[in-house]
Design a protein around this motif. Sequence first.
Motif, PDB file in Angstrom:
ATOM      1  N   ARG A   1     -32.019 -12.751 -11.865  1.00 30.93           N
ATOM      2  CA  ARG A   1     -32.589 -13.622 -12.899  1.00 30.93           C
ATOM      3  C   ARG A   1     -34.117 -13.582 -12.855  1.00 30.93           C
TER       4      ARG A   1
ATOM      5  N   LYS B   1     -22.348 -14.924 -12.442  1.00 30.10           N
ATOM      6  CA  LYS B   1     -22.830 -16.016 -11.613  1.00 30.10           C
ATOM      7  C   LYS B   1     -21.758 -16.370 -10.576  1.00 30.10           C
TER       8      LYS B   1
ATOM      9  N   SER C   1     -30.768 -20.305 -17.356  1.00 27.57           N
ATOM     10  CA  SER C   1     -30.553 -19.203 -18.279  1.00 27.57           C
ATOM     11  C   SER C   1     -31.818 -18.457 -18.568  1.00 27.57           C
TER      12      SER C   1
END
Length: 104
Positions: free
Chosen positions: A13, A94, A104
């Motif tokens: 991420r 995830k 997000s």
Amino acid sequence: WITEQESLWFHCRIAQRARHYYASWQEYASGFLIGRTFWLSISEEQPELKRYALNSKGTLDSNMTISRHLFTEPNSPYQHLIWEMDPAELEMEKPQSLQEVDWS
């Protein structure tokens, strides 16, 4: 502490966000060093001295050492890690333990 899978998910991420805002390792490192310089000089409260604090903190030996290591040392991760990656390589499911994490 977190598991290896959780760490990998977080790092993927972070990598996606970094690639959104920066075009290369050089830009990424420059952003880090500018931010680090800002935070090191934030305690200077007198506006007329702020620019001097920014300059003096920017030329600290520690900043110079970081720059030299990242961009000139043969064993620097920046010399071996590619920046341009297939976005699919950064996609991963995830972990179940992080389902409540909304990042997000």
